[in-house]
Motif scaffolding. Structure first.
Motif, PDB file in Angstrom:
ATOM      1  N   VAL A   1       0.819  -1.211   0.000  1.00 43.69           N
ATOM      2  CA  VAL A   1       0.000   0.000   0.000  1.00 43.69           C
ATOM      3  C   VAL A   1       0.857   1.268   0.000  1.00 43.69           C
ATOM      4  CG1 VAL A   1      -1.771   1.306   1.225  1.00 43.69           C
ATOM      5  CG2 VAL A   1      -1.863  -1.201   1.177  1.00 43.69           C
ATOM      6  N   PHE A   2       1.822   1.323   0.953  1.00 40.35           N
ATOM      7  CA  PHE A   2       2.602   2.558   1.105  1.00 40.35           C
ATOM      8  C   PHE A   2       3.989   2.456   0.488  1.00 40.35           C
ATOM      9  CE2 PHE A   2      -0.253   2.628   4.838  1.00 40.35           C
ATOM     10  CZ  PHE A   2      -0.889   3.819   4.602  1.00 40.35           C
ATOM     11  N   GLY A   3       4.418   1.258   0.116  1.00 41.00           N
ATOM     12  CA  GLY A   3       5.814   1.064  -0.269  1.00 41.00           C
ATOM     13  C   GLY A   3       6.617   0.720   0.974  1.00 41.00           C
ATOM     14  N   SER A   4       7.816   0.163   0.774  1.00 41.58           N
ATOM     15  CA  SER A   4       8.599  -0.282   1.925  1.00 41.58           C
ATOM     16  C   SER A   4       9.524   0.828   2.397  1.00 41.58           C
ATOM     17  CB  SER A   4       9.398  -1.530   1.553  1.00 41.58           C
ATOM     18  OG  SER A   4      10.153  -1.936   2.669  1.00 41.58           O
ATOM     19  N   TYR A   5       8.959   1.838   3.033  1.00 40.10           N
ATOM     20  CA  TYR A   5       9.768   2.933   3.547  1.00 40.10           C
ATOM     21  C   TYR A   5       9.973   2.771   5.046  1.00 40.10           C
ATOM     22  CZ  TYR A   5       8.616   5.102  -0.901  1.00 40.10           C
ATOM     23  OH  TYR A   5       8.474   5.362  -2.223  1.00 40.10           O
ATOM     24  N   PRO A   6      11.119   3.289   5.549  1.00 41.78           N
ATOM     25  CA  PRO A   6      11.362   3.168   6.993  1.00 41.78           C
ATOM     26  C   PRO A   6      10.236   3.767   7.832  1.00 41.78           C
ATOM     27  CG  PRO A   6      13.328   3.973   5.874  1.00 41.78           C
ATOM     28  CD  PRO A   6      12.245   3.900   4.846  1.00 41.78           C
TER      29      PRO A   6
ATOM     30  N   SER B   1      13.674  -5.443   8.317  1.00 46.99           N
ATOM     31  CA  SER B   1      14.826  -5.069   7.486  1.00 46.99           C
ATOM     32  C   SER B   1      14.848  -3.585   7.149  1.00 46.99           C
ATOM     33  CB  SER B   1      14.852  -5.861   6.177  1.00 46.99           C
ATOM     34  OG  SER B   1      14.486  -7.177   6.401  1.00 46.99           O
ATOM     35  N   GLN B   2      14.651  -2.758   8.162  1.00 48.50           N
ATOM     36  CA  GLN B   2      14.765  -1.319   7.946  1.00 48.50           C
ATOM     37  C   GLN B   2      16.039  -0.835   8.597  1.00 48.50           C
ATOM     38  OE1 GLN B   2      13.020   0.204   5.960  1.00 48.50           O
ATOM     39  NE2 GLN B   2      10.987  -0.724   5.856  1.00 48.50           N
ATOM     40  N   ASN B   3      16.628   0.200   8.000  1.00 43.71           N
ATOM     41  CA  ASN B   3      17.846   0.761   8.547  1.00 43.71           C
ATOM     42  C   ASN B   3      17.489   1.859   9.548  1.00 43.71           C
ATOM     43  OD1 ASN B   3      20.425   1.750   8.992  1.00 43.71           O
ATOM     44  ND2 ASN B   3      20.388   3.023   7.149  1.00 43.71           N
ATOM     45  N   THR B   4      17.692   1.580  10.848  1.00 39.26           N
ATOM     46  CA  THR B   4      17.470   2.609  11.859  1.00 39.26           C
ATOM     47  C   THR B   4      18.759   2.778  12.650  1.00 39.26           C
ATOM     48  OG1 THR B   4      16.764   1.062  13.555  1.00 39.26           O
ATOM     49  CG2 THR B   4      15.046   1.940  12.128  1.00 39.26           C
ATOM     50  N   PHE B   5      18.714   3.689  13.610  1.00 42.59           N
ATOM     51  CA  PHE B   5      19.870   3.969  14.441  1.00 42.59           C
ATOM     52  C   PHE B   5      20.443   2.673  15.021  1.00 42.59           C
ATOM     53  CE2 PHE B   5      21.254   5.647  18.784  1.00 42.59           C
ATOM     54  CZ  PHE B   5      22.533   5.927  18.345  1.00 42.59           C
ATOM     55  N   GLN B   6      19.589   1.855  15.652  1.00 48.08           N
ATOM     56  CA  GLN B   6      20.087   0.659  16.325  1.00 48.08           C
ATOM     57  C   GLN B   6      20.607  -0.399  15.354  1.00 48.08           C
ATOM     58  OE1 GLN B   6      20.299   0.270  19.700  1.00 48.08           O
ATOM     59  NE2 GLN B   6      19.568   2.352  19.948  1.00 48.08           N
ATOM     60  N   THR B   7      19.886  -0.634  14.267  1.00 47.09           N
ATOM     61  CA  THR B   7      20.362  -1.659  13.334  1.00 47.09           C
ATOM     62  C   THR B   7      21.661  -1.207  12.671  1.00 47.09           C
ATOM     63  OG1 THR B   7      18.960  -0.760  11.608  1.00 47.09           O
ATOM     64  CG2 THR B   7      18.069  -2.601  12.841  1.00 47.09           C
ATOM     65  N   ALA B   8      21.770   0.109  12.389  1.00 43.47           N
ATOM     66  CA  ALA B   8      23.008   0.627  11.806  1.00 43.47           C
ATOM     67  C   ALA B   8      24.163   0.463  12.788  1.00 43.47           C
ATOM     68  CB  ALA B   8      22.837   2.091  11.421  1.00 43.47           C
TER      69      ALA B   8
END
Lengths: 279, 307
Positions: A139-144, A224-231
């Motif tokens: 629906v929205f696309g895979s955005y963070p 599988s999103q790039n956030t502060f913690q995963t980075a």
């Protein structure tokens, strides 16, 4: 005040011995992080050299590529913070006020709903989020930023409590009746009477929302999103020093944020708080 | 409080009952956005997570997946999760309670208390990945404490090699140390209100009846605080049982349930049945429900003395 002999309180010495030992033990890992972040190279003949090289490297534009992912992660996290705060302000807050004013019987239901996320581990919710997000992505696309919907749920219990405490402390119904009888419309009742009185609870729940969102790892890693913690976790493998530097920054930031909440909360509701505000 | 909502309505609408009921339904609509959000992102995922364990790959209902609980690795995972939660909850609860005791009698708005409160909330909530880093820097291979031990001659310490499996920190038992780092602060946060509920009059009564400080704590303080203490202990247990980030950052293989779920979600390892992640999620939820029921019961008992 000389403590009575049989009071429940511990003596001065006992108190400071306990707090001292626990305090020191809890300070060691923090100090170790700071020490780790200023190390330069491997020790030569058992002597470790120190310097601020790693700190300088973070802000060196030449390393833009190496830390780019981390800075993008931080930006994503800040975006998610903003949307999560918005969810709290636009969905949770009006619902809580509405329930308080018009459906007092639903108060227990709302509380129950908001507490549920504490009892369901986020790792369990993630198992359910994965299929839900395959639809969200369509629906929205895979955005963070879409992650904010999931994070908003995790945040509910923390965001709910300060606002609920604040609502319980002020007489919302009496206040709104009084302003209605003085001729105010519902809009001005909300904007000029209820919300100003809830300022402290709202601020607290926004701060705690930010702290929780910045520390969130489980959901981000599974979606599988790039956030502060995963980075940070990724960076830790290639450049542990910089990862630790950012961890120290984040801890300090969260500490200041929560110290602010503590100050907001301890300013007693009622006369003293009001005087301080107008002064 | 409940009676005030209705008298408001006449002020709204002087024109008739029809308008009132329409307004009422408009007000009901105000609850819709939040309800929709909660259904979409809380109810559906929660049901999907738990129910997915009860369906096979073809989508038919089955209890066969529950056979996964007989798998030795999964059993070991649940066992490890439970013992590590129990151990850190117990140690954390005792240390936390001692800290609360030390804080008794300090000013609630004073510098000491606000600092301890804020530090506790940071450490209890912000842990996760950063907690892992803190302990890599402390007791990891290159950690401050590890290096110091080596420098004073203890080269063969547990932080370098534990149980012949490499550094302690990267194994399941090693998680106890970072976990305590957020269990103790959580105990301080949850147990302090109960501690503050102790009335000074009880201590005075004890003293006038000739009791000592020791009898005060054994006969009055501890029995009254017991439900709150065990309630907090359960909360600590539940908190650890569901925590994931620290373990994920430190331990690369499985070993505890959340890590097993991760393995199942990222790569279907062989257990022989479908939707193992869902089965594990179901198992976790069952444990959490048991814990929360016990917690609610203890909380009811504890609140009797907190007025």
């Amino acid at each position: 005040m000389s403590a009575p002999r049989f009071a429940a309180e511990p003596g001065r010495v006992t108190r400071w011995v306990i707090l001292g030992i626990v305090g020191i033990v809890f300070l060691v890992p923090i100090l170790a992080m700071v020490e780790f972040s200023v190390r330069v190279g491997q020790p030569v003949k058992g002597v470790q050299t120190y310097g601020l090289q790693h700190y300088a490297a973070v802000f060196d534009p030449a390393n833009g590529g190496a830390y780019g992912e981390l800075f993008r992660g931080i930006l994503n996290s800040l975006g998610i913070c903003a949307i999560t705060v918005l969810i709290v302000l636009v969905l949770l807050l009006p619902t809580m006020i509405l329930v308080e004013l018009k459906f007092p019987k639903l108060r227990r239901v709302l509380e129950f709903v908001c507490i549920i996320p504490v009892t369901i581990p986020s790792i369990v919710l993630v198992v359910g989020f994965v299929p839900v997000y395959s639809i969200v992505a369509r629906v929205f696309g895979s955005y963070p930023w879409t992650m904010a919907f999931a994070v908003g749920i995790i945040v509910l219990p923390y965001a709910y409590r300060p606002i609920a405490a604040n609502l319980a402390a002020i007489e919302v119904v009496t206040l709104s009746e009084a302003s209605r009888s003085l001729g105010a419309g519902w809009g001005s009742v909300l904007w000029r009477v209820i919300l100003p009185n809830l300022r402290r609870g709202i601020l607290s729940s926004c701060f705690i929302t930010i702290a929780v969102v910045l520390g969130e790892y489980t959901i981000a890693s599974f979606l599988s999103q790039n956030t502060f913690q995963t980075a940070l976790v990724l960076l830790q493998h290639t450049d542990p020093y910089v990862a630790v530097i950012f961890a120290v920054f984040a801890l300090i930031f969260a500490f200041v944020l929560l110290l602010l909440i503590g100050r907001l909360g301890s300013a007693a509701p009622g006369s003293t708080g009001r005087n301080r505000r107008t002064a | 409080m409940t009676t005030v909502a209705t008298p408001l309505a006449p002020a709204d609408t002087t024109s008739g009952a029809g308008v009132t009921s329409r307004r009422r339904s408009v007000v009901w609509l105000g609850l819709a956005p939040f309800a929709a959000y909660v259904v979409l992102f809380l109810a559906i995922p929660a049901v999907l997570a738990v129910a997915s364990g009860l369906f096979d790959n073809a989508g038919a209902f089955t209890l066969a997946n529950l056979a996964a609980f007989a798998d030795p690795n999964i059993l070991k995972g649940f066992f490890a999760s439970i013992w590590i939660s129990a151990l850190t909850a117990t140690i954390g609860a005792v240390i936390g309670a001692v800290v609360c005791f030390a804080l008794l009698g300090t000013k609630p708005n004073g510098f000491l208390r606000t600092t301890v409160d804020s530090a506790s909330s940071v450490l209890a909530q912000f842990g996760g990945v950063m907690l892992a880093f803190a302990f890599i820097a402390t007791i990891g291979q290159q950690g401050l404490l590890t290096k110091w031990l080596i420098s004073i001659g203890v080269t063969d310490n547990v932080f370098v090699n534990f149980n012949n499996g490499g550094p302690l920190l990267y194994q399941i038992p090693g998680l106890v140390i970072p976990y305590l780092y957020f269990q103790v602060p959580l105990m301080v946060l949850t147990f302090m209100p109960a501690m503050e509920g102790l009335k000074s009059t009880w201590a005075e009564a004890n003293a006038t009846l000739g009791g000592t400080r020791f009898t005060y704590w054994t006969r009055i303080g501890m029995p009254i605080l017991a439900p709150a203490f065990f309630g907090s202990l359960i909360l600590l247990f539940a908190n650890l049982f569901s925590s994931y980030a620290t373990a994920a950052a430190l331990v690369s293989q499985g070993g505890i349930v959340p890590l097993a779920i991760k393995q199942q979600l990222t790569s279907e390892t062989v257990v022989g049945v479908a939707n193992v992640a869902g089965v594990l999620a179901l198992g976790m939820v069952v444990v959490m429900i048991v814990l929360m029921t016990a917690y609610a019961a203890l909380q009811r008992r504890a609140s009797r003395w907190q007025r």
